[in-house]
Design an enzyme around this catalytic site. Sequence first.
Site, mmCIF file in Angstrom:
data_model
loop_
_atom_site.group_PDB
_atom_site.id
_atom_site.type_symbol
_atom_site.label_atom_id
_atom_site.label_comp_id
_atom_site.label_asym_id
_atom_site.label_seq_id
_atom_site.Cartn_x
_atom_site.Cartn_y
_atom_site.Cartn_z
ATOM 1 N N TYR A 1 -10.232 -33.512 -51.242
ATOM 2 C CA TYR A 1 -10.754 -33.755 -49.887
ATOM 3 C C TYR A 1 -11.606 -35.014 -49.876
ATOM 4 O O TYR A 1 -11.428 -35.915 -49.048
ATOM 5 C CB TYR A 1 -11.591 -32.553 -49.404
ATOM 6 C CG TYR A 1 -12.422 -32.875 -48.185
ATOM 7 C CD1 TYR A 1 -11.838 -33.033 -46.942
ATOM 8 C CD2 TYR A 1 -13.810 -33.076 -48.293
ATOM 9 C CE1 TYR A 1 -12.592 -33.370 -45.822
ATOM 10 C CE2 TYR A 1 -14.571 -33.414 -47.184
ATOM 11 C CZ TYR A 1 -13.962 -33.553 -45.959
ATOM 12 O OH TYR A 1 -14.709 -33.893 -44.848
ATOM 13 N N SER B 1 -17.435 -38.925 -44.501
ATOM 14 C CA SER B 1 -18.337 -37.854 -44.938
ATOM 15 C C SER B 1 -19.292 -38.358 -46.002
ATOM 16 O O SER B 1 -18.949 -39.268 -46.781
ATOM 17 C CB SER B 1 -17.483 -36.716 -45.516
ATOM 18 O OG SER B 1 -18.282 -35.831 -46.265
ATOM 19 N N LYS C 1 -11.214 -39.109 -48.085
ATOM 20 C CA LYS C 1 -12.189 -39.894 -47.284
ATOM 21 C C LYS C 1 -12.407 -41.264 -47.926
ATOM 22 O O LYS C 1 -12.435 -42.283 -47.222
ATOM 23 C CB LYS C 1 -13.513 -39.132 -47.158
ATOM 24 C CG LYS C 1 -13.426 -37.816 -46.404
ATOM 25 C CD LYS C 1 -12.992 -38.006 -44.965
ATOM 26 C CE LYS C 1 -12.951 -36.699 -44.199
ATOM 27 N NZ LYS C 1 -12.252 -36.811 -42.917
HETATM 28 P P1 NAD Z 1 -12.093 -29.011 -37.489
HETATM 29 O O1 NAD Z 1 -11.116 -28.453 -38.447
HETATM 30 O O2 NAD Z 1 -12.872 -28.090 -36.626
HETATM 31 O O3 NAD Z 1 -11.369 -30.096 -36.530
HETATM 32 C C1 NAD Z 1 -10.306 -30.897 -36.951
HETATM 33 C C2 NAD Z 1 -9.203 -30.764 -35.921
HETATM 34 O O4 NAD Z 1 -8.102 -31.592 -36.323
HETATM 35 C C3 NAD Z 1 -8.669 -29.344 -35.802
HETATM 36 O O5 NAD Z 1 -8.682 -28.949 -34.444
HETATM 37 C C4 NAD Z 1 -7.231 -29.427 -36.351
HETATM 38 O O6 NAD Z 1 -6.366 -28.542 -35.681
HETATM 39 C C5 NAD Z 1 -6.896 -30.880 -36.115
HETATM 40 N N1 NAD Z 1 -5.896 -31.467 -37.026
HETATM 41 C C6 NAD Z 1 -5.871 -31.419 -38.383
HETATM 42 N N2 NAD Z 1 -4.801 -32.103 -38.858
HETATM 43 C C7 NAD Z 1 -4.144 -32.603 -37.777
HETATM 44 C C8 NAD Z 1 -2.976 -33.388 -37.600
HETATM 45 N N3 NAD Z 1 -2.242 -33.786 -38.643
HETATM 46 N N4 NAD Z 1 -2.598 -33.723 -36.345
HETATM 47 C C9 NAD Z 1 -3.329 -33.321 -35.271
HETATM 48 N N5 NAD Z 1 -4.422 -32.565 -35.380
HETATM 49 C C10 NAD Z 1 -4.847 -32.216 -36.611
HETATM 50 O O7 NAD Z 1 -13.096 -29.946 -38.338
HETATM 51 P P2 NAD Z 1 -14.455 -30.625 -37.917
HETATM 52 O O8 NAD Z 1 -15.553 -29.930 -38.617
HETATM 53 O O9 NAD Z 1 -14.522 -30.804 -36.456
HETATM 54 O O10 NAD Z 1 -14.274 -32.030 -38.646
HETATM 55 C C11 NAD Z 1 -13.699 -33.149 -37.991
HETATM 56 C C12 NAD Z 1 -13.583 -34.293 -38.974
HETATM 57 O O11 NAD Z 1 -14.864 -34.582 -39.528
HETATM 58 C C13 NAD Z 1 -12.673 -33.992 -40.179
HETATM 59 O O12 NAD Z 1 -11.959 -35.148 -40.497
HETATM 60 C C14 NAD Z 1 -13.646 -33.665 -41.284
HETATM 61 O O13 NAD Z 1 -13.137 -33.966 -42.562
HETATM 62 C C15 NAD Z 1 -14.819 -34.581 -40.936
HETATM 63 N N6 NAD Z 1 -16.089 -34.084 -41.482
HETATM 64 C C16 NAD Z 1 -16.495 -32.813 -41.166
HETATM 65 C C17 NAD Z 1 -17.695 -32.334 -41.709
HETATM 66 C C18 NAD Z 1 -18.132 -30.933 -41.412
HETATM 67 O O14 NAD Z 1 -19.015 -30.424 -42.121
HETATM 68 N N7 NAD Z 1 -17.642 -30.261 -40.391
HETATM 69 C C19 NAD Z 1 -18.466 -33.147 -42.543
HETATM 70 C C20 NAD Z 1 -18.018 -34.436 -42.828
HETATM 71 C C21 NAD Z 1 -16.825 -34.906 -42.277
HETATM 72 C C1 UD1 Z 2 -19.989 -29.187 -48.177
HETATM 73 C C2 UD1 Z 2 -18.791 -29.771 -48.882
HETATM 74 C C3 UD1 Z 2 -18.818 -31.271 -48.764
HETATM 75 C C4 UD1 Z 2 -18.862 -31.697 -47.291
HETATM 76 C C5 UD1 Z 2 -20.095 -31.065 -46.664
HETATM 77 C C6 UD1 Z 2 -20.107 -31.438 -45.199
HETATM 78 C C7 UD1 Z 2 -18.360 -28.135 -50.669
HETATM 79 C C8 UD1 Z 2 -18.378 -27.879 -52.133
HETATM 80 N N1 UD1 Z 2 -18.835 -29.330 -50.253
HETATM 81 O O1 UD1 Z 2 -21.100 -29.594 -48.881
HETATM 82 O O2 UD1 Z 2 -17.685 -31.869 -49.346
HETATM 83 O O3 UD1 Z 2 -18.960 -33.097 -47.179
HETATM 84 O O4 UD1 Z 2 -20.034 -29.642 -46.824
HETATM 85 O O5 UD1 Z 2 -20.654 -30.506 -44.395
HETATM 86 O O6 UD1 Z 2 -17.909 -27.315 -49.880
HETATM 87 N N2 UD1 Z 2 -25.014 -22.507 -50.168
HETATM 88 C C9 UD1 Z 2 -25.483 -21.236 -50.434
HETATM 89 N N3 UD1 Z 2 -24.708 -20.171 -50.095
HETATM 90 C C10 UD1 Z 2 -23.497 -20.315 -49.451
HETATM 91 C C11 UD1 Z 2 -23.027 -21.619 -49.168
HETATM 92 C C12 UD1 Z 2 -23.811 -22.698 -49.543
HETATM 93 O O7 UD1 Z 2 -26.583 -21.068 -50.986
HETATM 94 O O8 UD1 Z 2 -22.848 -19.294 -49.158
HETATM 95 C C13 UD1 Z 2 -25.845 -23.680 -50.529
HETATM 96 C C14 UD1 Z 2 -25.150 -24.714 -51.385
HETATM 97 O O9 UD1 Z 2 -25.350 -24.473 -52.760
HETATM 98 C C15 UD1 Z 2 -25.840 -26.021 -50.912
HETATM 99 C C16 UD1 Z 2 -26.213 -25.729 -49.449
HETATM 100 O O10 UD1 Z 2 -26.178 -24.319 -49.301
HETATM 101 O O11 UD1 Z 2 -27.038 -26.216 -51.641
HETATM 102 C C17 UD1 Z 2 -25.267 -26.373 -48.449
HETATM 103 O O12 UD1 Z 2 -23.924 -25.991 -48.758
HETATM 104 P P1 UD1 Z 2 -22.706 -26.348 -47.763
HETATM 105 O O13 UD1 Z 2 -23.031 -25.903 -46.394
HETATM 106 O O14 UD1 Z 2 -21.452 -25.821 -48.383
HETATM 107 O O15 UD1 Z 2 -22.687 -27.957 -47.728
HETATM 108 P P2 UD1 Z 2 -22.531 -29.015 -48.918
HETATM 109 O O16 UD1 Z 2 -22.722 -28.397 -50.220
HETATM 110 O O17 UD1 Z 2 -23.422 -30.152 -48.600
#
Ligand code: NAD
Ligand code: UD1
Length: 334
Positions: A149, A125, A153
Amino acid sequence: MKKILVAGGMGYIGSHTAVELVSAGYEPIIVDNLSNSSESMLEPLEKLCGMRPKFYKADIRDRAAMDKVFAENEIDAVIHFAGLKAVAESVSMPIEYYENNINGTLVLCEAMRAAGCKKLVFSSSATVYGPTNEPPYTEDMPTSATNPYGWTKVMIEHILEDICTADPEWKVLSLRYFNPIGAHESGLIGEEPNGIPNNLFPYIARVASGKFDHLKVTGNDYPTPDGTGVRDYIHVVDLATGHIAALKRLDEQNGYDAINLGTGKGSSVFDVLHAFEKACGRELPYKIYPRRPGDLAFSFANVDKAKRLLGWTAKYDMDRMCADGWRYIEHVSK
Ligand code: NAD
Ligand code: UD1
């Protein structure tokens, strides 16, 4: 057809990646404990993939279950999405976050090593750039974090690098995602978080569908063009195709590397809100609230390395992210 183990493949990013894997000629083998997803995901996946993906309901921390998956399938590489991801929850439940994310990765790597499968793509991330680097972020910047969290990572990236140093047969790519939003263009799969969403895009989507009466804009006094936070939002399907490019890259890579997946462009909270208004065809109410603790003014990627090593760039713009995200919300509200 090469088989790719998709750990966490029933979740938001994993499900979109499973679809892209099939269209690129791979066979996804999904492992998920359903802690943040549901078995009902198999229905839309079957429609979109033209076949029902093989699915194991299993926890990646369960070594015996993982050994069985490897024994029953000749896995070429693993894409590892399985983790807990809510920042605020990680602050109140650090033990659960470290245990699930770090122990899960270790057990998965043990099972991979035992099976002789040493190619891994890991979901990292942008959060690993921490609070002190200045965007645009480049992959050589020092990493750090401000919450459990984020530390999972940072730590997992180090663990994977150490594994590659110890055994040159391993090839690992950490993909540092910026802010994935939107949904598959079919409207059949997308993101629908449980409870009150913490992130901007699903919150706006709930205002648009009438579940919340206004968006809370958390801070309008940042040193940004309109005072609201600026982020690098990326269409989840672009992110998914980045994983296909990463799999191909692994075949020519030696050891460990980390690559940003973003668009390289920043959008403010109001940019996203206005694009969503265009998508849903009405004005969406908002109110200004105080800053969210720990939030940065700016976060966006330098995407040169992805272009150079993966031959990949994001192709969808904010209007498309909102149009596809809204189509999914309309689909699930029916
Ligand atoms: P998500 O929660 O939708 O998907 C993760 C999946 O992993 C879920 O279906 C959950 O049931 C499964 N899971 C969790 N722990 C497990 C375990 N121990 N064994 C088997 N399955 C397990 O999340 P996502 O948004 O699809 O994110 C996927 C990955 O990407 C995560 O590692 C997350 O940290 C990373 N990531 C997500 C974002 C984001 O904004 N969505 C941003 C940066 C990184
Ligand atoms: C969040 C996570 C970050 C993760 C990233 C990935 C937090 C504190 N951080 O960050 O660890 O890597 O998502 O997708 O959750 N905002 C509003 N109103 C809301 C929600 C958000 O104005 O209800 C604003 C926030 O202040 C920010 C922007 O929208 O400026 C984006 O927020 P968000 O979607 O939560 O993403 P990140 O802050 O980048």
